[in-house]
Structures are given as structure tokens and as C-alpha cells.
Design an enzyme around this catalytic site. Structure first.
Site, mmCIF file in Angstrom:
data_model
loop_
_atom_site.group_PDB
_atom_site.id
_atom_site.type_symbol
_atom_site.label_atom_id
_atom_site.label_comp_id
_atom_site.label_asym_id
_atom_site.label_seq_id
_atom_site.Cartn_x
_atom_site.Cartn_y
_atom_site.Cartn_z
ATOM 1 N N ALA A 15 75.610 0.926 -14.448
ATOM 2 C CA ALA A 15 76.159 1.735 -13.525
ATOM 3 C C ALA A 15 75.517 2.691 -13.091
ATOM 4 C CB ALA A 15 77.066 2.422 -14.871
ATOM 5 N N SER A 145 80.604 -14.295 -11.488
ATOM 6 C CA SER A 145 80.988 -14.335 -9.738
ATOM 7 C C SER A 145 81.502 -15.445 -10.024
ATOM 8 C CB SER A 145 79.028 -14.656 -9.640
ATOM 9 O OG SER A 145 78.607 -14.920 -8.717
ATOM 10 N N TYR A 159 70.861 -18.018 -10.723
ATOM 11 C CA TYR A 159 71.821 -16.469 -10.921
ATOM 12 C C TYR A 159 73.197 -17.288 -11.420
ATOM 13 C CZ TYR A 159 75.432 -12.717 -9.547
ATOM 14 O OH TYR A 159 75.920 -11.751 -9.036
HETATM 15 N N1 LIG Z 1 77.729 -7.598 -5.415
HETATM 16 C C1 LIG Z 1 78.017 -8.895 -5.248
HETATM 17 O O1 LIG Z 1 77.606 -9.554 -4.189
HETATM 18 C C2 LIG Z 1 78.204 -9.400 -6.615
HETATM 19 C C3 LIG Z 1 79.528 -10.760 -6.443
HETATM 20 C C4 LIG Z 1 79.640 -11.443 -7.501
HETATM 21 C C5 LIG Z 1 79.311 -10.848 -9.089
HETATM 22 N N2 LIG Z 1 78.245 -9.874 -9.125
HETATM 23 C C6 LIG Z 1 77.862 -9.099 -10.176
HETATM 24 O O2 LIG Z 1 78.440 -7.423 -10.629
HETATM 25 C C7 LIG Z 1 77.190 -7.073 -11.039
HETATM 26 C C8 LIG Z 1 77.048 -5.831 -10.658
HETATM 27 O O3 LIG Z 1 76.563 -6.401 -9.792
HETATM 28 P P1 LIG Z 1 76.060 -5.204 -8.304
HETATM 29 O O4 LIG Z 1 76.535 -6.233 -6.689
HETATM 30 O O5 LIG Z 1 77.321 -3.548 -8.724
HETATM 31 O O6 LIG Z 1 74.736 -4.714 -8.042
HETATM 32 P P2 LIG Z 1 73.150 -4.116 -8.293
HETATM 33 O O7 LIG Z 1 74.218 -3.152 -6.612
HETATM 34 O O8 LIG Z 1 72.323 -4.749 -7.646
HETATM 35 O O9 LIG Z 1 73.063 -3.286 -9.544
HETATM 36 C C9 LIG Z 1 73.179 -3.822 -10.616
HETATM 37 C C10 LIG Z 1 73.229 -3.023 -11.606
HETATM 38 O O10 LIG Z 1 72.534 -3.775 -13.441
HETATM 39 C C11 LIG Z 1 71.198 -2.564 -13.256
HETATM 40 N N3 LIG Z 1 70.683 -3.725 -14.266
HETATM 41 C C12 LIG Z 1 69.657 -4.431 -14.072
HETATM 42 N N4 LIG Z 1 69.519 -5.063 -15.033
HETATM 43 C C13 LIG Z 1 68.872 -4.412 -16.124
HETATM 44 C C14 LIG Z 1 68.936 -4.167 -17.191
HETATM 45 N N5 LIG Z 1 67.539 -5.397 -17.843
HETATM 46 N N6 LIG Z 1 69.188 -3.670 -18.484
HETATM 47 C C15 LIG Z 1 70.310 -2.776 -17.703
HETATM 48 N N7 LIG Z 1 70.450 -2.779 -16.340
HETATM 49 C C16 LIG Z 1 70.451 -3.037 -15.888
HETATM 50 C C17 LIG Z 1 70.752 -2.320 -12.925
HETATM 51 O O11 LIG Z 1 69.951 -0.724 -13.198
HETATM 52 P P3 LIG Z 1 69.072 0.446 -11.850
HETATM 53 O O12 LIG Z 1 70.018 0.706 -11.023
HETATM 54 O O13 LIG Z 1 68.802 1.305 -12.669
HETATM 55 O O14 LIG Z 1 68.222 -0.719 -11.498
HETATM 56 C C18 LIG Z 1 72.012 -1.569 -11.636
HETATM 57 O O15 LIG Z 1 72.909 -0.203 -11.948
HETATM 58 C C19 LIG Z 1 76.570 -8.048 -11.097
HETATM 59 O O16 LIG Z 1 76.327 -7.998 -12.751
HETATM 60 C C20 LIG Z 1 76.058 -9.241 -9.847
HETATM 61 O O17 LIG Z 1 75.861 -10.247 -10.812
HETATM 62 C C21 LIG Z 1 78.237 -9.222 -7.730
#
Ligand SMILES: NC(=O)c1ccc[n+]([C@@H]2O[C@H](COP(=O)([O-])OP(=O)(O)OC[C@H]3O[C@@H](n4cnc5c(N)ncnc54)[C@H](OP(=O)(O)O)[C@@H]3O)[C@@H](O)[C@H]2O)c1
Length: 247
Positions: A15, A145, A159
């Protein structure tokens, strides 16, 4: 205007930024105490904490922990037990992608993606689920996703597999924890976050043509659906696509 403190607590993994950060703001705006988990970006997590505290009358706790590691998840549980009388909602949001050609895919990277995107939610659901079962109430929302359903992309086959497996996990935890904990899943399509920062404009334009709303989602729009999945009274064991309509 400050919202009223409602004593409910949500923990959101990942988050510090993107969808997770906007989800933290959404829950705080509805009076939830918020536990913000992240793994690296201390500064970003602190910024979200500051923004929430300046706007809403709720408690915010930051927990730096790698959710793929059992010892670190146990640390999260200890902090929750020490500081909160209940844990009402778990949002399994943290996720990573390492997009490459098949040639460049490695077993090490594939396993890392599974560890974060699948083992992480499994560990969190196992340990937080135990606390929720003791309370005889709770809600879990997994963030999968559309790539785990029907929008396949060979560059992210690892993924995509992790997100399909998270849908399976959603069903099994819903069965295991019924009738006390409702477990649901949100499956977003494309969202404007750092995860997609490498995409070029041409690709984004091409992809947008297949979305009925003709654009990628903003993370706050996904946060609205996550909040719905965490609070709608009779919703259980359901996967909700939030992709703007895809053709
Ligand atoms: N963006 C898209 O198009 C999309 C589409 C479908 C689904 N999703 C899903 O939605 C979710 C959020 O995506 P997002 O795009 O918001 O991602 P993001 O902006 O890349 O942020 C990822 C978050 O996950 C944290 N994180 C990564 N590895 C971790 C670990 N091992 N332990 C704890 N925290 C961890 C990161 O923390 P740090 O900041 O400290 O690194 C960051 O807060 C994900 O599950 C992603 O697969 C995203």
C-alpha cells in the site's frame, strides 16, 4: 472534514503506492484504521500515512515486511495483536511482474513472482484468517488480474499463472472460512500505475482500442471496487472483473 472513527481495521499489502495506496485512502475516508504494508519504499509509505492522518481521524500503522516470507508475515501478526483489538479486512494487493520474452524468462524470476503474488496471499490469508476466525468475522479481498482469467500476455506468462492461481486460492479460502469470513477477488484490467511504466505510448493506444471506456483505469477507480468487494453484505466467493469492458 474529518470522518468519524469506526473502530474497524483494514490491512492492505503493498500500500505504499499504486492501487494499494489509493485503497488505503478510500478505507480511511470511510473511517477505517489502516495498516499499510510495503517492502522497500519507506518514504512513499510515510507520505500515504501523512496524507491519511492530515485528512481523516483514523489510526495508521506502517509495517515494512516481505509478505512472501513466513517469518515476516508472523511479524505482521505480532504487530496487529499488540496494537489492535480486531482485524476486520485483509486486502491481498501486493504483487510484482517481471515482463520478458520467453527466452529471457528464468526459473528464479518465475518462482519470485509466485512467492510474492501467490505464497504471500496464502500466508496472509492463513495467519490473518486465524485471527478473523477467532472473532467469527472478517473479509478478505484478493487482487488478481484479468491476465489470470482471459487476457493472456506471453511476456507475463509467469505473472498470468500466479494470478490464475490466486483465483483458485480465493475459492478455497471462501470454502474453508465459511460462514465467518467472506472471501472475494477483484480482477483489474490495465491500470495506470508504476507496474506499467515501461509500456510505450503506441502499445497503450492499441490496448485502449479494446477497452470500451477507451482508456486505462486510474488506481482510485480500482480502489472503489475493492472497497465494494470488502463491504457488500452478501458478496462471497466471487471474482469481479474491473476492466472498463473489454472487446
Ligand atoms: N497495474 C495494473 O495494470 C494491474 C492490473 C491488474 C492487476 N494488478 C494487481 O494489482 C496489485 C497492485 O498493483 P499496482 O499496479 O498498484 O502495483 P505497484 O504500483 O507496482 O505497487 C506494488 C506494491 O506492492 C508492494 N510489494 C511488492 N512486493 C512486495 C512484497 N514482497 N511484500 C510486500 N509488499 C510488496 C510494493 O511495495 P514497495 O513500494 O515497498 O516496493 C508496492 O506497494 C498487484 O497485485 C497487481 O498484480 C495491477
Amino acid at each position: 472534514m474529518k470522518e468519524t472513527y469506526n473502530n474497524k481495521t483494514v490491512i492492505i499489502t503493498g500500500a505504499s503506492r499504486g492501487i494499494g495506496a489509493k485503497t488505503a485512502l478510500k478505507f480511511a475516508s470511510c473511517g477505517y484504521n489502516v495498516i499499510i504494508n510495503y517492502v522497500n519504499n519507506n518514504h512513499l509509505a510515510q507520505n500515504i500515512q501523512k496524507e491519511i492522518v492530515s485528512k481523516y481521524n483514523v489510526k495508521v500503522t506502517l509495517i515494512k515486511a516481505d509478505i512472501s516470507k513466513e517469518e515476516e508475515v508472523k511479524k505482521i501478526i505480532d504487530i496487529i495483536k499488540e496494537n489492535y483489538s480486531s482485524i476486520d479486512v485483509l486486502i491481498n494487493n501486493a504483487g510484482i511482474a517481471i515482463d520478458t520474452t520467453l527466452e529471457d524468462k528464468t526459473v528464479t524470476n518465475f518462482k519470485r513472482i509466485l512467492d510474492v503474488n501467490l505464497i504471500g496471499p496464502f500466508l496472509m490469508s492463513k495467519y490473518i484468517g486465524k485471527l478473523m476466525l477467532n472473532q467469527k468475522s472478517g473479509r478478505i479481498v484478493n487482487i488478481s488480474s484479468t491476465n489470470g482469467i482471459d487476457s493472456y500476455y506471453p511476456y507475463s506468462m509467469d505473472y498470468d499463472a500466479s494470478k490464475a492461481a490466486l483465483i483458485s486460492l480465493t475459492h478455497n479460502f471462501a470454502i474453508e472460512y465459511a460462514p465467518y469470513i467472506q472471501v472475494n477477488c477483484i480482477a483489474p484490467g490495465w491500470v495506470n500505475t508504476e507496474m506499467n511504466k515501461e509500456l510505450d505510448k503506441e502499445y497503450i493506444n492499441e490496448e485502449s482500442k479494446h477497452i470500451l471506456l477507451k482508456r486505462f483505469a486510474e488506481p482510485e477507480e480500482i480502489a472503489e471496487s475493492i472497497y465494494f468487494a470488502a463491504t457488500a453484505p452478501y458478496l462471497n466467493d466471487t471474482i469481479i472483473k474491473v476492466d472498463g469492458g473489454r472487446i
